[in-house]
Design an enzyme around this catalytic site. Structure first.
Site, PDB file in Angstrom:
ATOM      1  N   ARG A 283     -12.400   6.804  -0.055  1.00 48.14           N
ATOM      2  CA  ARG A 283     -11.242   5.900   0.031  1.00 48.14           C
ATOM      3  C   ARG A 283     -11.658   4.559  -0.574  1.00 48.14           C
ATOM      4  O   ARG A 283     -12.858   4.227  -0.601  1.00 48.14           O
ATOM      5  CB  ARG A 283     -10.830   5.717   1.500  1.00 48.14           C
ATOM      6  CG  ARG A 283     -10.232   6.951   2.112  1.00 48.14           C
ATOM      7  CD  ARG A 283      -9.730   6.711   3.526  1.00 48.14           C
ATOM      8  NE  ARG A 283      -8.580   5.790   3.566  1.00 48.14           N
ATOM      9  CZ  ARG A 283      -7.323   6.141   3.309  1.00 48.14           C
ATOM     10  NH1 ARG A 283      -7.074   7.384   2.925  1.00 48.14           N
ATOM     11  NH2 ARG A 283      -6.335   5.278   3.404  1.00 48.14           N
TER      12      ARG A 283
ATOM     13  N   HIS B  57      -3.860  -5.327   2.509  1.00 44.92           N
ATOM     14  CA  HIS B  57      -3.571  -5.568   3.931  1.00 44.92           C
ATOM     15  C   HIS B  57      -4.263  -6.871   4.319  1.00 44.92           C
ATOM     16  O   HIS B  57      -4.715  -7.628   3.468  1.00 44.92           O
ATOM     17  CB  HIS B  57      -4.145  -4.416   4.768  1.00 44.92           C
ATOM     18  CG  HIS B  57      -3.612  -3.070   4.403  1.00 44.92           C
ATOM     19  ND1 HIS B  57      -2.306  -2.693   4.637  1.00 44.92           N
ATOM     20  CD2 HIS B  57      -4.205  -2.012   3.791  1.00 44.92           C
ATOM     21  CE1 HIS B  57      -2.127  -1.458   4.209  1.00 44.92           C
ATOM     22  NE2 HIS B  57      -3.259  -1.016   3.692  1.00 44.92           N
TER      23      HIS B  57
ATOM     24  N   CYS C  25       0.797  -1.230   0.000  1.00 51.72           N
ATOM     25  CA  CYS C  25       0.000   0.000   0.000  1.00 51.72           C
ATOM     26  C   CYS C  25       0.836   1.290   0.000  1.00 51.72           C
ATOM     27  O   CYS C  25       1.311   1.695  -1.049  1.00 51.72           O
ATOM     28  CB  CYS C  25      -0.977  -0.024   1.164  1.00 51.72           C
ATOM     29  SG  CYS C  25      -2.402   1.011   0.848  1.00 51.72           S
TER      30      CYS C  25
HETATM   31  N1  GLN Z   1      -1.611   6.999   2.541  1.00 45.00           N
HETATM   32  C1  GLN Z   1      -1.754   6.143   1.365  1.00 45.00           C
HETATM   33  C2  GLN Z   1      -3.152   6.250   0.752  1.00 45.00           C
HETATM   34  O1  GLN Z   1      -4.058   6.745   1.395  1.00 45.00           O
HETATM   35  C3  GLN Z   1      -1.473   4.690   1.725  1.00 45.00           C
HETATM   36  C4  GLN Z   1      -2.500   4.090   2.667  1.00 45.00           C
HETATM   37  C5  GLN Z   1      -2.079   2.726   3.187  1.00 45.00           C
HETATM   38  O2  GLN Z   1      -0.917   2.415   3.301  1.00 45.00           O
HETATM   39  N2  GLN Z   1      -3.091   1.878   3.548  1.00 45.00           N
HETATM   40  O3  GLN Z   1      -3.362   5.791  -0.373  1.00 45.00           O
END
Ligand code: GLN
Length: 266
Positions: A142, A214, A105
């Site tokens: 998101r 994840h 990520c």
């Molecule tokens: N900050 C990055 C995003 O929002 C990565 C997020 C993460 O590692 N889950 O895409």
């Protein structure tokens, strides 16, 4: 797991963990634990190097397997203030010398050409992965949820691998776009993947995997953990390695349960 003592230690792996205090926001430390245990159960000794501002270039050169977890935009900026100069060069050299790596990520976003966070300046990446990432801004949704994807084993050099899919959980604002020449890690079956548009998930470059999953990824998908361990031993000892088979009944049942709960046929 096996209740008999592990076989005598014959091999050893040094695992580098990128900035664990800054990049483990989404429980990705579980990937380190999974690698350690799957080595231990096979009699493979492991040493973990936490990579942080105190880590020397020499320390980085001893790494046999590299891992980086997820992070919020602010922490990614802090990491890149340190990951430059000789340290940046040393990380690039590891990857270009086929050291197996898993970046999850926020970590692969920094291994790409650049990451434009929700707010603030563009973060220039290490340019290892032929891709770039852009967060559409704080108001954008998101990309969150359980995921299933078909692994592009051809891109990992194992076209006939029997395990077809992986499961995980994603939570990212950034959208990642692969360059035309880039090789994806997987194809999305359920979820968003790199950007929620082109069904690509992650990226592969030599023995380095970038992935949005994840979960943590490796305990949910032990075949990927074993691919990393096997590759690391083969690169370090310059010989073909066959890993002892572990009893993954529990892991496989858990994976089947999430696939069924998501109503996905794989
Ligand atoms: N900050 C990055 C995003 O929002 C990565 C997020 C993460 O590692 N889950 O895409």
């Amino acid at each position: 797991m096996p209740n008999h003592p592990p076989p005598a230690t014959r091999h050893q792996l040094t695992i580098g963990w990128l900035y664990p205090d800054l990049m483990s926001t989404y429980g990705d430390r579980g990937n380190i634990i999974c690698l350690q245990k799957r080595c231990e159960w096979r009699g493979i000794a492991t040493k973990i190097i936490n990579i942080d501002p105190s880590t020397s270039e020499h320390g980085l050169s001893t790494i046999d397997l590299l891992f980086g977890g997820g992070a919020q935009d602010r922490e990614q900026t802090l990491v890149m203030r340190d990951l430059r100069g000789s340290k940046k060069k040393a990380i690039i050299e590891l990857i270009e010398h086929n050291i197996p790596s898993l970046f999850v990520c926020g970590a692969p976003q920094l291994m790409g050409e650049y990451y434009e966070p929700a707010k603030g300046e563009r973060i220039e990446g290490l340019g290892i992965f032929a891709m770039h990432s852009k967060h559409p801004g704080p108001a954008a949704d998101r990309l969150i949820g359980n995921t299933v994807a078909e692994v592009s084993w051809n891109n990992l050099g194992e076209p006939d691998h029997p395990q077809t899919h992986i499961v995980g959980f994603e939570n990212h604002g950034g959208r990642t776009y692969l360059n035309r020449s880039a090789k994806p890690f997987a194809t999305v079956v359920k979820g968003y993947g790199n950007n929620g548009e082109d069904r690509t998930e992650g990226i592969v470059h030599k023995n380095a995997i970038g992935c949005y999953f994840h979960g943590p990824l490796l305990p949910k998908n032990p075949v990927i953990a074993d691919w990393l361990i096997k590759k690391a031993l083969e690169v370090k000892y310059q010989t073909k390695i066959e890993l002892a088979v572990l009893d993954d009944k529990v892991e496989n049942r858990a994976q089947a349960a999430i696939v069924s709960r998501l109503g996905v046929s794989v």
